[in-house]
Each structure stands twice: as structure tokens, then as C-alpha cells.
Design an enzyme around this catalytic site. Sequence first.
Site, mmCIF file in Angstrom:
data_model
loop_
_atom_site.group_PDB
_atom_site.id
_atom_site.type_symbol
_atom_site.label_atom_id
_atom_site.label_comp_id
_atom_site.label_asym_id
_atom_site.label_seq_id
_atom_site.Cartn_x
_atom_site.Cartn_y
_atom_site.Cartn_z
ATOM 1 N N GLY A 128 0.852 -1.199 0.000
ATOM 2 C CA GLY A 128 0.000 0.000 0.000
ATOM 3 C C GLY A 128 0.878 1.236 0.000
ATOM 4 O O GLY A 128 0.533 2.264 0.591
ATOM 5 N N GLY A 165 -0.336 4.919 -1.256
ATOM 6 C CA GLY A 165 -1.395 5.635 -0.548
ATOM 7 C C GLY A 165 -0.847 6.784 0.290
ATOM 8 O O GLY A 165 0.350 7.076 0.277
ATOM 9 N N ARG A 172 -1.244 0.279 -7.630
ATOM 10 C CA ARG A 172 -0.937 1.363 -8.575
ATOM 11 C C ARG A 172 0.428 1.937 -8.230
ATOM 12 O O ARG A 172 0.870 1.862 -7.075
ATOM 13 C CB ARG A 172 -2.018 2.451 -8.545
ATOM 14 C CG ARG A 172 -2.137 3.114 -7.198
ATOM 15 C CD ARG A 172 -3.375 4.007 -7.092
ATOM 16 N NE ARG A 172 -3.647 4.337 -5.704
ATOM 17 C CZ ARG A 172 -3.274 5.465 -5.108
ATOM 18 N NH1 ARG A 172 -2.634 6.400 -5.757
ATOM 19 N NH2 ARG A 172 -3.533 5.669 -3.829
ATOM 20 N N TYR A 232 -15.487 -0.490 7.970
ATOM 21 C CA TYR A 232 -14.067 -0.243 8.215
ATOM 22 C C TYR A 232 -13.729 -0.477 9.692
ATOM 23 O O TYR A 232 -12.759 -1.185 10.022
ATOM 24 C CB TYR A 232 -13.764 1.199 7.813
ATOM 25 C CG TYR A 232 -12.379 1.712 8.129
ATOM 26 C CD1 TYR A 232 -11.248 1.160 7.537
ATOM 27 C CD2 TYR A 232 -12.215 2.807 8.991
ATOM 28 C CE1 TYR A 232 -9.981 1.679 7.806
ATOM 29 C CE2 TYR A 232 -10.965 3.327 9.260
ATOM 30 C CZ TYR A 232 -9.851 2.763 8.667
ATOM 31 O OH TYR A 232 -8.615 3.274 8.930
ATOM 32 N N LYS A 255 -11.257 -3.224 11.375
ATOM 33 C CA LYS A 255 -10.095 -2.858 12.212
ATOM 34 C C LYS A 255 -10.206 -3.513 13.592
ATOM 35 O O LYS A 255 -9.212 -3.965 14.167
ATOM 36 C CB LYS A 255 -9.997 -1.335 12.358
ATOM 37 C CG LYS A 255 -9.527 -0.617 11.095
ATOM 38 C CD LYS A 255 -8.096 -0.968 10.746
ATOM 39 C CE LYS A 255 -7.587 -0.264 9.503
ATOM 40 N NZ LYS A 255 -6.268 -0.728 9.057
HETATM 41 C C1 AKB Z 1 -10.886 7.434 7.903
HETATM 42 O O1 AKB Z 1 -11.339 8.567 7.983
HETATM 43 O O2 AKB Z 1 -11.538 6.456 7.508
HETATM 44 C C2 AKB Z 1 -9.472 7.176 8.363
HETATM 45 C C3 AKB Z 1 -9.386 6.777 9.799
HETATM 46 C C4 AKB Z 1 -9.823 7.690 10.851
HETATM 47 O O3 AKB Z 1 -8.932 5.706 10.093
HETATM 48 N N1 AKB Z 1 -8.686 8.351 8.155
#
Ligand code: AKB
Length: 317
Positions: A10, A13, A36, A142, A146
Site C-alpha cells: 500500500g 497511498g 498502482r 471499516y 479494524k
Molecule cells: C478514515 O477517515 O476512515 C481514516 C481513519 C480515521 O482511520 N482516516
Amino acid sequence: MTEAVHYIIGASGQLGTELALSLQMRGERVVLSDVRRPEHADLQVLPFEMLDVRDRQALDVALEKAGATKVYLLAAALSARGEGDPEWAWDLNMRGLLNVLEHAAASEVVDQIFWPSSIAVFGPETPAVAPQKGERKPTTVYGISKNAGEQWCAWYRAHRGVDVRSVRFPGLIGHRSVPGGGTTDYAVDIFIEANATGAYTCFLSEHQRLPMLYMDDAVDSIHELMAAPAADLTVETSYNIHGMDFTPGELAQAIAERVEGFTIVYKPDFREAIAASWPDALADADARKDWGWAPKVGMDELVKIMLEAKKMALSET
Ligand code: AKB
């Protein structure tokens, strides 16, 4: 002792670019990979490999060929984009992590992994200043990935002897690369627009407070945590770290004090609910005690630095 080979997955990024630049500055051996090519001019001289971390076989071959000793897994689907494509986000975030952990467990060459967690592991029930062991009931895809990732890291550490280290990053703000797909991205976009047009339309509301961190402090946290003696690390999941916290309104005010005529309008969208589910700040006493975490840049300094860095492209949304 063999020379360390730092392998960044990654690497094109926002954080990968900055970590690669920092390791390059330190004269370390670095290999980059991503789906990429990296855009930053200084990174063109480093070895680069096209790699989709979900492909276990390709990952094994790439890490073995490079002789990777330290692996940084930074490829991830962030909070805003993840809500639009949950299966893809889960697959990228989880399959990628499990592939790297499995590789490390079987390898005699890889000696350390860095994997970033996020403030997104917390949810609406967490207190405004999230304790290290605060309730983790994330409400985004997300955040769920995590949260599960933290537990997977703890499991591989305990049962397979993998030395995997992790912090919970807040929004990261830097000027050498742009974020994409996150909820905290506004705090980078606002500087780009302030410099380019003197006006910004914010996708969060004026009073939505979030924790943030200047990119150089974020990169330093990785170096410091990776260098810490394993015996000093007492947190079995990911370390809370805190740099600063502010609302879009406070940031806009600080920018307006330096950019004459700067204007902002607020048009909150679906990202407002994501931001509202996250804490305002993180209690980071364990990181300070265990490995000397101490951020250097506060909000005033950040605003100065970001406004001086004019050559930035707009982030993807
Ligand atoms: C997001 O906004 O998804 C990230 C994070 C806070 O992990 N920057």
C-alpha cells in the site's frame, strides 16, 4: 545480524508514500508495492512491485524475493468508501491482514509487522475521550474490520509468535500525499482548497470534533513503536495515540486568520454520521509510558505547515 529490508504494502497511498519517503531519508533498504504505481517523484528510484495483498501466493513470492524483514501493511479500504462496498472492504482489509500474518508466522525472515488500526474501532458508546481499553462497538464496515484485525493481531502474537505492532491512527494530515475514501479527509482537502481557491465546502458539520495527527508525527510513531523492546509493550491490541483534536469550524477559523477572505460552507453528508460515531480524542498514556510516544505538532503549527505547502492535488472522494 542481517540488514533490515522494509517492505511496504500500500506504498502509493497517503501513509505509504510518507513512510516510504521517511525510510528512504533514513538510508534504509525499502521495497514498495501497491496496485498502482507511487506518484511521488522521489519514490520512482525505489524498487516497486504491482501486488494485490489479497493474492496469498503472489504475496509470498514478493516477500521472499525481496528478503523482507519488516512488513508494513498499509493497504486498506477506509471508512467512507467501505460503507459503499462492504464485501470488498471486508475482503481487502481482512484477507490482506490474514495473508500477511500467515506469511510472517511461517517465515524465518520476516521479524516484524506493522499494521495500523484506527479510531474507527470505537463507536457511539465509547466516552468522548476514548480510554485505551474503551468499549469497541464500531458501526462502520471499516471499524468492524479494524476491530477484528486488532484481535487477529493479538491472536497471532500469542499463538504463532508473530511480532506485530499497531497503533490506532486518528485522521492523518500531511502535504506530500493525499488521502482517499476516509471521513477525516476533509482536514486535508480544506488546505488544498484554501490554497487553490480560498473557499471550501465541508462534508462534515461545523461542530463535529475529531482527533487528528500531523503526518510526520504519525510516521515517527511507526518508527518508535517498531524500535521499542518487545518486553516494554503492555497493550495486547493497538495503542491509542493522540496528537490534537478540532472541529471543522475551529480549523476554518485558524485558516481564515492566515488566508485573507477564506470562506467555508457546511454541507454534511453520510460521513457526518460516521464522524459522530467516533470519539473526540484518545487517551494515550500507555503509548507514552511504554514507548515514549510524544507528538510534536499541534494545531497552530499544523495550519502553518499545511498552508505553506502549496503543491497538492485534490484527494479522491
Ligand atoms: C478514515 O477517515 O476512515 C481514516 C481513519 C480515521 O482511520 N482516516
